[in-house]
Design an enzyme around this catalytic site. Sequence first.
Site, PDB file in Angstrom:
ATOM      1  N   LYS A 191     -41.863 -90.497   9.955  1.00  0.00           N
ATOM      2  CA  LYS A 191     -42.359 -91.644  11.032  1.00  0.00           C
ATOM      3  C   LYS A 191     -41.068 -92.085  11.826  1.00  0.00           C
ATOM      4  O   LYS A 191     -41.303 -92.651  13.130  1.00  0.00           O
ATOM      5  CB  LYS A 191     -43.032 -92.755  10.356  1.00  0.00           C
ATOM      6  CG  LYS A 191     -42.585 -93.506   9.400  1.00  0.00           C
ATOM      7  CD  LYS A 191     -41.545 -94.817  10.078  1.00  0.00           C
ATOM      8  CE  LYS A 191     -40.428 -95.098   9.068  1.00  0.00           C
ATOM      9  NZ  LYS A 191     -39.657 -96.389   9.684  1.00  0.00           N
ATOM     10  N   THR A 248     -43.905 -98.973  12.782  1.00  0.00           N
ATOM     11  CA  THR A 248     -42.620 -98.600  13.401  1.00  0.00           C
ATOM     12  C   THR A 248     -42.801 -98.050  14.790  1.00  0.00           C
ATOM     13  O   THR A 248     -41.942 -98.355  15.616  1.00  0.00           O
ATOM     14  CB  THR A 248     -41.972 -97.580  12.769  1.00  0.00           C
ATOM     15  OG1 THR A 248     -42.079 -97.622  11.313  1.00  0.00           O
ATOM     16  CG2 THR A 248     -40.457 -97.286  12.973  1.00  0.00           C
TER      17      THR A 248
END
Length: 332
Positions: A191, A248
Amino acid sequence: MTKAAVMGAGSFGTAFAKVLCDAGTETVIWARRGAVAESINERHVNPDYLSEVVLPDGLRATDDHREALAGAGVVVLAVPSQTLRTNLAEWAGVIGPQATLLSLAKGVESGTLMRMSQVIGEVAGADANRIAVLSGPNLAKEIAQGQPTATVIACPDSARAIALQRACATGYFRPYTNTDVIGCEIGGAAKNVIALCCGMAVGIGLGENTLAAIITRGLAEMTRLGVALGANAKTLSGLAGVGDLVATCSSPLSRNRTFGERLGAGESLESAQAAANGQVAEGVKSCSSVRALAQSYGVEMPLTDAVHRVCHEGLTPQEALAQLLKRDMKPE
Ligand SMILES: NC(=O)C1=CN([C@@H]2O[C@H](COP(=O)(O)OP(=O)(O)OC[C@H]3O[C@@H](n4cnc5c(N)ncnc54)[C@H](O)[C@@H]3O)[C@@H](O)[C@H]2O)C=CC1
Ligand SMILES: O=C(CO)COP(=O)(O)O
């Protein structure tokens, strides 16, 4: 009661040490610099990271790893993934033989292409049942402010995962357990790369359609890799996958997204690195190791490949985007 040693007083080490204290766990934090340890002990502030947060009175700090590790039943590894091997090699000799090793790092080691739990097993000579990883949508600053946050603690030994869960559960921090270490680690490492990609799109000036496409296709490629390595696809659709990806990729607090944004706006890698002020944007190195790991399993990761090319092969974010859009059409 178990004592926890948090090894690393950066953003996440500091925030997680606070969580452990707030959960009632006796905690000591190891800082590389004596001045940081002194400030935490005397002023309850880490002057370098999250300096606006007042840390619990009970949090002790030291720059002596022997002192930190003495009698620790839980050793939390809160250093960057590319330095974990060297750091742990210095500490391994004084870690208790039954201690649980909990990794907070989100990355894949350059060169060896090992996940952090594998590095820990090799360097500390620890059985997989003693190694746990924590991963999820866990922006350090929000945790340190006491904002409600959930996470995943994965360990093959469920009893250890539950003990860790108890050691860090507070009114604002809610850990779930899982036995899928691979899924949690791949989610966390991959990620960061997708967050870099989202940042580039933002830096170019693109909007929500593009970001949603990157997040969704990013999830598809990280799930492909996780499953090829033996992860459960459900882990990637949980907190350590989708959850962390959304946090994120969406947050200006993310170092990875911010780094990508600078690249998208035309800054060089060196200039984005300088602006990071020594803080780690793990995806910049992990884009290459995640890509190489995927290639070795025959897994396609076009977004990760594009980020690698921008960071390390001189492609501009605009060129990378154009190449992605020219890929063959296919069913979803
Ligand atoms: N900051 C966050 O919001 C979160 C970070 N993480 C992960 O936690 C890990 C640690 O991240 P942060 O604490 O945020 O990083 P950071 O850059 O804020 O701090 C890194 C810490 O490691 C120490 N360190 C020890 N040896 C080092 C070396 N040889 N080179 C560089 N630093 C060294 C530094 O002194 C510093 O205290 C990373 O893998 C990150 O992806 C995971 C979840 C949230
Ligand atoms: O892992 C994180 C949030 O879960 C932190 O992301 P950054 O390292 O990009 O700040």
